[in-house]
Design an enzyme around this catalytic site. Structure first.
Site, PDB file in Angstrom:
ATOM      1  N   CYS A 113       0.813  -1.229   0.000  1.00 18.39           N
ATOM      2  CA  CYS A 113       0.000   0.000   0.000  1.00 18.39           C
ATOM      3  C   CYS A 113       0.844   1.278   0.000  1.00 18.39           C
ATOM      4  O   CYS A 113       0.335   2.355  -0.280  1.00 18.39           O
ATOM      5  CB  CYS A 113      -0.924   0.008   1.211  1.00 18.39           C
ATOM      6  SG  CYS A 113      -1.958  -1.442   1.279  1.00 18.39           S
ATOM      7  N   HIS A 249      -3.857   6.897   3.352  1.00 20.07           N
ATOM      8  CA  HIS A 249      -4.161   5.592   2.753  1.00 20.07           C
ATOM      9  C   HIS A 249      -5.532   5.155   3.279  1.00 20.07           C
ATOM     10  O   HIS A 249      -5.830   5.282   4.465  1.00 20.07           O
ATOM     11  CB  HIS A 249      -3.084   4.586   3.149  1.00 20.07           C
ATOM     12  CG  HIS A 249      -3.391   3.192   2.716  1.00 20.07           C
ATOM     13  ND1 HIS A 249      -3.893   2.908   1.465  1.00 20.07           N
ATOM     14  CD2 HIS A 249      -3.297   1.992   3.372  1.00 20.07           C
ATOM     15  CE1 HIS A 249      -4.080   1.597   1.362  1.00 20.07           C
ATOM     16  NE2 HIS A 249      -3.736   1.026   2.508  1.00 20.07           N
ATOM     17  N   ASN A 279     -10.059  -0.587   0.175  1.00 22.85           N
ATOM     18  CA  ASN A 279      -8.602  -0.449   0.237  1.00 22.85           C
ATOM     19  C   ASN A 279      -8.030  -0.838  -1.131  1.00 22.85           C
ATOM     20  O   ASN A 279      -7.995  -2.015  -1.474  1.00 22.85           O
ATOM     21  CB  ASN A 279      -8.051  -1.356   1.348  1.00 22.85           C
ATOM     22  CG  ASN A 279      -6.539  -1.304   1.457  1.00 22.85           C
ATOM     23  OD1 ASN A 279      -5.867  -0.702   0.603  1.00 22.85           O
ATOM     24  ND2 ASN A 279      -5.994  -1.920   2.479  1.00 22.85           N
TER      25      ASN A 279
HETATM   26  N1  ACO Z   1     -17.769 -10.200   8.533  1.00 22.39           N
HETATM   27  C1  ACO Z   1     -18.158 -10.586   9.765  1.00 22.39           C
HETATM   28  N2  ACO Z   1     -17.294 -10.936  10.723  1.00 22.39           N
HETATM   29  C2  ACO Z   1     -15.973 -10.905  10.425  1.00 22.39           C
HETATM   30  C3  ACO Z   1     -15.495 -10.528   9.159  1.00 22.39           C
HETATM   31  C4  ACO Z   1     -16.462 -10.165   8.197  1.00 22.39           C
HETATM   32  N3  ACO Z   1     -16.100  -9.783   6.958  1.00 22.39           N
HETATM   33  N4  ACO Z   1     -14.160 -10.581   9.163  1.00 22.39           N
HETATM   34  C5  ACO Z   1     -13.782 -10.989  10.398  1.00 22.39           C
HETATM   35  N5  ACO Z   1     -14.894 -11.191  11.154  1.00 22.39           N
HETATM   36  C6  ACO Z   1     -14.949 -11.636  12.550  1.00 22.39           C
HETATM   37  C7  ACO Z   1     -13.717 -12.405  12.972  1.00 22.39           C
HETATM   38  O1  ACO Z   1     -13.824 -13.763  12.581  1.00 22.39           O
HETATM   39  C8  ACO Z   1     -13.771 -12.235  14.467  1.00 22.39           C
HETATM   40  O2  ACO Z   1     -14.696 -13.132  14.996  1.00 22.39           O
HETATM   41  P1  ACO Z   1     -14.426 -13.886  16.422  1.00 22.39           P
HETATM   42  O3  ACO Z   1     -14.328 -12.775  17.429  1.00 22.39           O
HETATM   43  O4  ACO Z   1     -15.611 -14.752  16.557  1.00 22.39           O
HETATM   44  O5  ACO Z   1     -13.146 -14.595  16.226  1.00 22.39           O
HETATM   45  C9  ACO Z   1     -14.344 -10.821  14.653  1.00 22.39           C
HETATM   46  O6  ACO Z   1     -14.971 -10.492  13.406  1.00 22.39           O
HETATM   47  C10 ACO Z   1     -13.307  -9.748  14.983  1.00 22.39           C
HETATM   48  O7  ACO Z   1     -12.196  -9.935  14.120  1.00 22.39           O
HETATM   49  P2  ACO Z   1     -10.964  -8.950  14.153  1.00 22.39           P
HETATM   50  O8  ACO Z   1      -9.978  -9.356  13.087  1.00 22.39           O
HETATM   51  O9  ACO Z   1     -10.437  -8.823  15.555  1.00 22.39           O
HETATM   52  O10 ACO Z   1     -11.681  -7.572  13.729  1.00 22.39           O
HETATM   53  P3  ACO Z   1     -11.103  -6.124  13.689  1.00 22.39           P
HETATM   54  O11 ACO Z   1     -11.943  -5.207  14.475  1.00 22.39           O
HETATM   55  O12 ACO Z   1      -9.613  -6.064  13.934  1.00 22.39           O
HETATM   56  O13 ACO Z   1     -11.327  -5.711  12.136  1.00 22.39           O
HETATM   57  C11 ACO Z   1     -10.025  -5.512  10.106  1.00 22.39           C
HETATM   58  C12 ACO Z   1     -10.698  -6.469  11.117  1.00 22.39           C
HETATM   59  C13 ACO Z   1     -11.102  -4.675   9.453  1.00 22.39           C
HETATM   60  C14 ACO Z   1      -9.298  -6.350   9.058  1.00 22.39           C
HETATM   61  C15 ACO Z   1      -9.031  -4.581  10.825  1.00 22.39           C
HETATM   62  O14 ACO Z   1      -8.241  -5.329  11.697  1.00 22.39           O
HETATM   63  C16 ACO Z   1      -8.134  -3.795   9.894  1.00 22.39           C
HETATM   64  O15 ACO Z   1      -8.548  -2.892   9.204  1.00 22.39           O
HETATM   65  N6  ACO Z   1      -6.808  -4.085   9.916  1.00 22.39           N
HETATM   66  C17 ACO Z   1      -5.830  -3.307   9.158  1.00 22.39           C
HETATM   67  C18 ACO Z   1      -5.801  -3.601   7.689  1.00 22.39           C
HETATM   68  C19 ACO Z   1      -4.731  -2.757   7.038  1.00 22.39           C
HETATM   69  O16 ACO Z   1      -4.518  -1.604   7.355  1.00 22.39           O
HETATM   70  N7  ACO Z   1      -3.957  -3.329   6.128  1.00 22.39           N
HETATM   71  C20 ACO Z   1      -2.775  -2.585   5.651  1.00 22.39           C
HETATM   72  C21 ACO Z   1      -2.779  -2.281   4.301  1.00 22.39           C
HETATM   73  S1  ACO Z   1      -3.155  -3.654   3.226  1.00 22.39           S
HETATM   74  C22 ACO Z   1      -1.756  -3.912   2.207  1.00 22.39           C
HETATM   75  O17 ACO Z   1      -0.693  -3.470   2.471  1.00 22.39           O
HETATM   76  C23 ACO Z   1      -1.986  -4.789   0.990  1.00 22.39           C
END
Ligand code: ACO
Length: 322
Positions: A113, A249, A279
């Protein structure tokens, strides 16, 4: 003093739009979960036959027209992407030829990214060193081709597109400072498990898809992006009170809000496209910049901070006067 200045921008988004409601029919998720956790409402997806260089060409044409620059004036092409058409020739070389740009240095940056921010920083250095007067820099991605569409952890996050800028040598202030960084100790938290020299046999199988430990990425991203924003301001000797716009970003609305808070910047001064684009990795910052300029919010002479964070981890920021 010699500066490099952005004198034109453009973007291209593929036709197909996939909404959160469409995703509800594909995996166990909901519009509510996606919107509240990420801010994404819809994203654009490339057609099967469309490639990253196809999108680059379209975005570049718009940016060149905006800048009033003919392809023959461009002296260097830099393209940031994690989803190039081919392992080689690189994306910049393909685009240089397709646009009729004369033979010149064609550089590909590959910092997930952060690739576009790296590209702008490299172009800025070439211009300041007197090596080029006019550079085309693009961030582009067909990242939806790298996703496991059965994995709800990742498939709801990403989208495709391309954003382009024309950077020109100028005596007026343009780019004031750039700051780049990376730390490979986090490589297991966000990666794509196939390369030319490792596990190429997995390409095209279920094992070839973006792997991400989202919540761990989230924590490091929030901390790093706050620091990166402050560091580039300090480097340029600019106060955060003088900032007109943050163009971040667009990975997650909550990460963006945390960065704005660290800068004491109200959300009205932040360009947001995450709801419409998702994203788009390397494409997200240049497309958001183009949106902000074209809808009249970002104006000439204003001070703009662009920043990104991605796989590696990699990070970077660009502070500029438009
Ligand atoms: N729909 C419903 N539930 C979901 C989904 C979904 N799409 N995805 C995950 N869940 C569930 C998980 O299974 C988990 O369930 P559990 O508690 O029963 O185990 C729960 O939701 C919470 O999961 P988390 O991963 O802890 O959720 P979080 O609040 O952290 O959100 C997210 C996830 C959106 C991915 C977030 O962590 C995020 O944005 N991370 C950063 C991503 C990023 O910045 N990437 C960098 C750039 S990408 C690149 O470089 C290519």
């Amino acid at each position: 003093m010699t500066y490099s200045r952005i004198v034109g921008t453009g973007r291209y988004l593929p036709e197909k739009i996939l909404t959160n409601f469409d995703l509800e029919k594909m995996v166990d998720t909901s519009d509510e979960w996606i919107r509240t956790r990420t801010g994404v409402e819809r994203r654009h997806c490339v057609a099967p036959e469309q490639t990253t260089s196809d999108m680059c060409v379209e975005a570049a044409k718009v940016a060149m027209e905006d800048a009033g620059v003919d392809p023959t004036e461009i002296e260097m092409v830099v393209i940031g992407t994690t989803s190039p058409d081919l392992i080689f020739p690189n994306a910049a070389t393909l685009v240089q030829h397709r646009l009729g740009i004369p033979a010149c240095p064609c550089i590909a940056t590959e910092e997930a990214c952060t690739s576009f921010i790296y590209g702008v920083s490299i172009a800025d250095k070439f211009i300041k060193a007197g090596e080029a007067k006019c550079v085309l820099v693009i961030g582009a991605e067909c990242i939806t081709k790298l996703i496991d569409w059965n994995d709800r952890n990742t498939c709801v996050l990403f989208g495709d597109g391309a954003g382009a800028v024309i950077l020109k040598r100028s005596d007026e202030p343009g780019i004031l400072a750039t700051h780049l960084g990376a730390d490979g100790q986090y490589k297991e938290l966000l990666y794509y498990p196939v390369g030319a020299s490792k596990d190429l046999y997995k390409a095209g199988t279920d094992e070839a898809a973006i792997m991400m430990t989202g919540n761990e990425v989230f924590k490091v991203a929030v901390k790093t992006l706050g620091n990166v924003a402050v560091e580039v301001l300090e480097k340029a000797g600019v106060s955060k009170d003088d900032l007109d716009w943050l163009v971040p970003h667009q990975a997650n609305i909550r990460i963006i809000q945390a960065t704005a808070k660290r800068l004491d910047l109200p959300m009205e001064k932040v360009i947001l496209t995450v709801q419409d684009h998702g994203n788009t990795s390397a494409a997200s910052v240049p497309m958001a910049l183009d949106v902000g300029i074209r809808d009249g919010r970002i104006k000439k002479g204003q001070t703009v901070l662009m920043e990104a964070f991605g796989g590696g981890f990699t990070w970077g920021s660009v502070l500029m006067q438009l």
